[in-house]
Design a protein around this motif. Structure first.
Motif, mmCIF file in Angstrom:
data_model
loop_
_atom_site.group_PDB
_atom_site.id
_atom_site.type_symbol
_atom_site.label_atom_id
_atom_site.label_comp_id
_atom_site.label_asym_id
_atom_site.label_seq_id
_atom_site.Cartn_x
_atom_site.Cartn_y
_atom_site.Cartn_z
ATOM 1 N N SER A 22 -9.042 -4.255 43.348
ATOM 2 C CA SER A 22 -10.470 -4.488 43.106
ATOM 3 C C SER A 22 -10.924 -3.825 41.807
ATOM 4 C CB SER A 22 -11.308 -3.968 44.279
ATOM 5 O OG SER A 22 -11.077 -2.594 44.484
ATOM 6 N N HIS A 23 -10.418 -2.641 41.550
ATOM 7 C CA HIS A 23 -10.811 -1.947 40.325
ATOM 8 C C HIS A 23 -10.326 -2.725 39.104
ATOM 9 C CE1 HIS A 23 -10.850 2.129 37.962
ATOM 10 N NE2 HIS A 23 -11.810 1.306 37.584
ATOM 11 N N ARG A 24 -9.054 -3.129 39.151
ATOM 12 C CA ARG A 24 -8.495 -3.903 38.025
ATOM 13 C C ARG A 24 -9.269 -5.197 37.815
ATOM 14 N NH1 ARG A 24 -3.436 -2.313 40.096
ATOM 15 N NH2 ARG A 24 -3.235 -4.283 41.215
ATOM 16 N N LEU A 25 -9.518 -5.906 38.918
ATOM 17 C CA LEU A 25 -10.154 -7.221 38.799
ATOM 18 C C LEU A 25 -11.621 -7.112 38.375
ATOM 19 C CD1 LEU A 25 -8.462 -9.072 41.775
ATOM 20 C CD2 LEU A 25 -8.193 -9.563 39.330
ATOM 21 N N MET A 26 -12.295 -6.085 38.833
ATOM 22 C CA MET A 26 -13.694 -5.924 38.398
ATOM 23 C C MET A 26 -13.758 -5.643 36.902
ATOM 24 S SD MET A 26 -15.562 -3.977 41.576
ATOM 25 C CE MET A 26 -17.257 -4.314 41.060
ATOM 26 N N LEU A 27 -12.774 -4.894 36.402
ATOM 27 C CA LEU A 27 -12.741 -4.642 34.953
ATOM 28 C C LEU A 27 -12.338 -5.900 34.200
ATOM 29 C CD1 LEU A 27 -11.097 -1.087 34.940
ATOM 30 C CD2 LEU A 27 -13.480 -1.652 34.417
ATOM 31 N N ARG A 28 -11.310 -6.592 34.703
ATOM 32 C CA ARG A 28 -10.851 -7.804 34.011
ATOM 33 C C ARG A 28 -11.921 -8.887 33.993
ATOM 34 N NH1 ARG A 28 -5.679 -10.104 36.427
ATOM 35 N NH2 ARG A 28 -6.304 -11.839 35.114
ATOM 36 N N ALA A 29 -12.615 -9.025 35.109
ATOM 37 C CA ALA A 29 -13.665 -10.046 35.170
ATOM 38 C C ALA A 29 -14.888 -9.641 34.346
ATOM 39 C CB ALA A 29 -14.068 -10.287 36.623
ATOM 40 N N GLY A 30 -14.894 -8.386 33.894
ATOM 41 C CA GLY A 30 -16.036 -7.914 33.104
ATOM 42 C C GLY A 30 -17.257 -7.636 33.954
ATOM 43 N N MET A 31 -17.041 -7.248 35.207
ATOM 44 C CA MET A 31 -18.177 -6.918 36.075
ATOM 45 C C MET A 31 -18.671 -5.499 35.837
ATOM 46 S SD MET A 31 -16.818 -8.495 39.666
ATOM 47 C CE MET A 31 -18.248 -7.935 40.578
ATOM 48 N N LEU A 32 -17.781 -4.660 35.388
ATOM 49 C CA LEU A 32 -18.059 -3.231 35.262
ATOM 50 C C LEU A 32 -17.705 -2.721 33.889
ATOM 51 C CD1 LEU A 32 -16.389 -1.482 38.317
ATOM 52 C CD2 LEU A 32 -18.810 -2.042 38.019
ATOM 53 N N ARG A 33 -18.423 -1.733 33.418
ATOM 54 C CA ARG A 33 -18.008 -0.971 32.244
ATOM 55 C C ARG A 33 -18.181 0.492 32.574
ATOM 56 N NH1 ARG A 33 -15.847 -5.151 30.726
ATOM 57 N NH2 ARG A 33 -16.762 -6.575 29.223
ATOM 58 N N LYS A 34 -17.133 1.255 32.340
ATOM 59 C CA LYS A 34 -17.195 2.683 32.663
ATOM 60 C C LYS A 34 -17.958 3.441 31.583
ATOM 61 C CE LYS A 34 -14.039 6.544 33.391
ATOM 62 N NZ LYS A 34 -12.652 6.887 33.726
ATOM 63 N N LEU A 35 -18.896 4.267 32.023
ATOM 64 C CA LEU A 35 -19.621 5.110 31.073
ATOM 65 C C LEU A 35 -19.057 6.523 31.072
ATOM 66 C CD1 LEU A 35 -22.044 5.401 29.120
ATOM 67 C CD2 LEU A 35 -23.385 6.134 31.094
ATOM 68 N N ALA A 36 -18.772 7.034 32.269
ATOM 69 C CA ALA A 36 -18.185 8.368 32.434
ATOM 70 C C ALA A 36 -17.479 8.346 33.783
ATOM 71 C CB ALA A 36 -19.280 9.425 32.406
ATOM 72 N N ALA A 37 -16.804 9.429 34.133
ATOM 73 C CA ALA A 37 -16.052 9.440 35.400
ATOM 74 C C ALA A 37 -16.963 9.100 36.572
ATOM 75 C CB ALA A 37 -15.423 10.812 35.612
ATOM 76 N N GLY A 38 -16.617 8.031 37.274
ATOM 77 C CA GLY A 38 -17.379 7.647 38.462
ATOM 78 C C GLY A 38 -18.777 7.119 38.166
ATOM 79 N N ILE A 39 -19.021 6.760 36.919
ATOM 80 C CA ILE A 39 -20.348 6.263 36.518
ATOM 81 C C ILE A 39 -20.170 4.968 35.730
ATOM 82 C CG2 ILE A 39 -22.453 6.803 35.232
ATOM 83 C CD1 ILE A 39 -21.928 9.741 35.737
ATOM 84 N N TYR A 40 -20.765 3.893 36.218
ATOM 85 C CA TYR A 40 -20.496 2.561 35.670
ATOM 86 C C TYR A 40 -21.756 1.783 35.348
ATOM 87 C CZ TYR A 40 -15.749 3.321 37.245
ATOM 88 O OH TYR A 40 -14.493 3.835 37.408
ATOM 89 N N THR A 41 -21.652 0.950 34.324
ATOM 90 C CA THR A 41 -22.658 -0.083 34.080
ATOM 91 C C THR A 41 -22.215 -1.344 34.813
ATOM 92 O OG1 THR A 41 -23.269 0.746 31.903
ATOM 93 C CG2 THR A 41 -23.676 -1.589 32.319
ATOM 94 N N TRP A 42 -23.144 -1.951 35.552
ATOM 95 C CA TRP A 42 -22.875 -3.255 36.153
ATOM 96 C C TRP A 42 -23.283 -4.292 35.105
ATOM 97 C CZ3 TRP A 42 -21.000 -4.313 41.147
ATOM 98 C CH2 TRP A 42 -20.782 -3.186 41.935
ATOM 99 N N SER A 43 -22.329 -5.062 34.635
ATOM 100 C CA SER A 43 -22.640 -6.100 33.652
ATOM 101 C C SER A 43 -23.491 -7.179 34.332
ATOM 102 C CB SER A 43 -21.345 -6.729 33.150
ATOM 103 O OG SER A 43 -20.842 -7.601 34.160
ATOM 104 N N PRO A 44 -24.048 -8.099 33.552
ATOM 105 C CA PRO A 44 -24.828 -9.178 34.184
ATOM 106 C C PRO A 44 -24.034 -9.909 35.267
ATOM 107 C CG PRO A 44 -25.203 -9.184 31.825
ATOM 108 C CD PRO A 44 -24.133 -8.151 32.081
#
Ligand code: ATP
Ligand code: MG
Ligand code: MG
Ligand code: MG
Length: 565
Positions: A22-44
């Protein structure tokens, strides 16, 4: 939505620390961008999914009679002092200071705030029962944030708190919430199990966790093959009938003692000097696995904190992953032919540094000692645990125990009067008498659900969303649109019609080659794909593929309509 006007940004490479699908796929799909450890931007794109989960949760909570409100994230220290949790909550509590030096925390949970609201707001039994909920950002300074939004530090939770005049009313609402949770997770298309959970130091008489079944889950669940019985492992161990384990292969000594509560007592039991022992002690108690540290990085799991409240000095409690991280020791269960299931394990790592690990069983009222960690405690992985526990009789006497892994997506709790008592939340009953409120709390990990759903629904090509969570239900993919006006027009017409019919549809008008376009749609997991091409137009059909299937089908416009009835 037209993709040309959207911000879709799929990526090829993901960081090596993205360990689970899930972590890999959320990054690959561009759903998430990491800002800092355990802190994420949810993309559109990610946000579309998150909002669908949120909406399903909100609708079902409303239907169940709960009332939405929104409490602050920033909470004053004074309120947390009233319940004693300013200290007890431990390292997960993020503390802040304002310009006047007043102290606050960023809310990891809202029992304090909602009970404060209730004590000011609720005056009469006529206002009861009532269930307030919110969907709001929480912060917990997890010692080991990992797996993306699965165990984040900043995350979105639905938390509900109900207030009652008496325990019977609380029990009724608890059942109502239990059933509501079942409806929510079913509606979201998750395969889950409600399991009995330990009420730990919070007390109360009932608690259930809702676990999404997945091998990547951090929790272990024992379930019966012959009934509905299911419990998290800690509780399953405590409940397992005595004498159902094979006799230990080596001499274990049983010592009748009251449960050790102080470091001195634990040291005496282990036969080690407190000076060695106070560094790190791991305890698998009937309240779950805890670690005590009197030095170093401190984590306190509030659920278990009261258990150790009597300990001198700085006591530290942590969950299994945290202990592993802090000590490098993976807590295990005493060996295959080891202790009875109800017997938790004590490991003194500081002693182990000097010699072998000192292990013992710690049961209510009695203890076992004489086990040797090196020899007997090799059960460190779930596969080993399976060998030990699987096939044992279920505690309810029906069927045998099996073991599954789970992701905790929801947790319901009968809190009783714990918070209302200390915060003085009372109402007048019909006799005009002041009565302390009864309380329940009910959490759902809204953002964690997104990751949990992917764990259950993915393949090589990417995510395969359950219908209710997909960013869009259907994608229209025109082929050769830049050359063919007919394709362009037909794709536009179909897009307009589906949108008109209220179907959540996306038109991939980015002008990509078919291969790239299909790869993206599969990666981001759109359940239905309709291809518009000159060839299809000539035949009067569309090429249709369901994300969960591997075959294309030729469908007419009428067939398409029926898909979304
Ligand atoms: P866990 O055992 O996973 O640490 P918890 O028992 O501490 O969770 P609760 O206090 O029961 O969590 O909070 C309610 C829900 O919030 C949990 O069931 C879970 O779905 C979600 N949740 C808790 N911690 C996190 C986190 N760090 N990241 C994402 N979701 C979380
Ligand atoms: Mg936790
Ligand atoms: Mg938990
Ligand atoms: Mg929980």
């Amino acid at each position: 939505m037209r993709l040309s006007r959207f911000h879709l940004a799929t990526v090829k490479e993901v960081p090596a620390d993205a360990e689970i699908a899930s972590h890999r796929l959320m990054l690959r799909a561009g759903m998430l961008r990491k800002l800092a450890a355990g802190i994420y931007t949810w993309s559109p794109l990610g946000l579309r999914v998150l909002r669908k989960v949120e909406q399903a949760v909100r609708e079902e909570m409303n239907r169940a009679g709960a009332i939405e409100l929104l409490m602050p994230s920033i909470q004053p220290r004074e309120l947390w002092e009233e319940t004693g949790r300013w200290e007890k909550f431990g390292g997960q509590l993020l503390k802040l200071r304002d310009r006047k030096d007043a102290e606050y925390c960023y809310g990891p949970t809202h029992e304090e705030v909602v009970t404060d609201f209730a004590r000011n707001e609720l005056r009469s039994y006529k206002q009861l029962p009532v269930n307030f909920y919110q969907i709001q950002t929480k912060f917990r300074d997890e010692i080991r944030p990992r797996f993306g939004v699965m165990r984040a530090r900043e995350f979105l939770m639905k938390d509900a708190y109900s207030f009652h005049l008496d325990p019977a009313s609380l029990e009724a609402e608890y059942r109502n919430m239990y059933e509501t949770y079942g409806r929510i997770f079913t509606r979201l298309g998750l395969r889950f199990r409600a399991v009995q959970a330990d009420t730990g130091a919070i007390g109360g008489n009932a608690s259930h966790e809702f676990q999404v079944l997945a091998d990547s889950g951090e929790d272990a669940i024992a379930f019966s093959t012959g009934s509905d019985y299911a419990a998290n492992i800690e509780l399953a161990e405590a409940l397992a009938p005595a004498g159902t384990r094979p006799a230990p292969a080596h001499a274990l000594e049983r010592v009748d003692t009251p449960t050790q509560k102080t470091i001195d007592e634990i040291c005496a039991f282990l036969g080690v000097a407190p000076a060695q022992c106070v560094k790190t002690i791991l305890v698998r108690g009937v309240d779950g696995l805890v670690a005590l540290c009197v030095r170093g990085d401190h984590e306190i799991n509030e659920v278990k904190a009261a258990k150790l409240a009597e300990l001198p000095g700085e006591s530290v409690l942590a969950d299994e992953a945290e202990i592993l991280k802090a000590t490098g020791v993976r807590p295990g269960f005493i060996g295959p032919a080891g202790l009875p299931a109800s017997i938790p394990v004590i490991v003194d790592r500081s002693a182990a540094i000097l010699a072998d690990f000192v292990c013992g069983g710690n049961a209510d009222g009695s203890h076992y000692r004489g086990a040797n960690w090196e020899r007997d405690a090799r059960i460190t992985r779930i596969a080993d645990l399976r060998k030990v526990v699987e096939g044992d009789p279920s505690p309810d006497g029906q069927g045998e125990l099996g073991i599954a892994r789970g992701i905790e997506v929801g947790h319901v709790f009968q809190l009783g009067q714990k918070y209302a008592e200390v915060l003085g939340a009372t109402v007048l009953d019909d006799q005009g008498k002041s009565r302390v409120l009864w309380m329940g709390c009910y959490g759902i990990g809204v953002s964690r659900i997104v990751a949990a759903a992917i764990e259950q629904n993915h393949d090589e090509a990417g995510i395969a969303w359950p219908e209710a969570m997909a960013p869009w239900r259907v994608a229209i993919c025109p082929i050769g649109a830049h050359q063919s006006e007919a394709v362009r027009e037909e794709a536009e017409r179909l897009y307009a019609e589906l949108a008109q019919a209220g179907i959540d549809v996306v038109l991939d008008d980015r002008g990509l080659r078919p291969g790239a376009m299909f790869a993206d749609m599969e990666l981001i997991g759109i359940p239905h794909r309709i291809v518009v091409s000159d060839r299809g137009l000539a035949a009067g059909t569309y090429e249709y593929r369901r994300r969960s299937e591997s075959e294309n089908r030729s469908l007419t416009r009428e067939d398409i309509g029926r898909l979304f009835d």
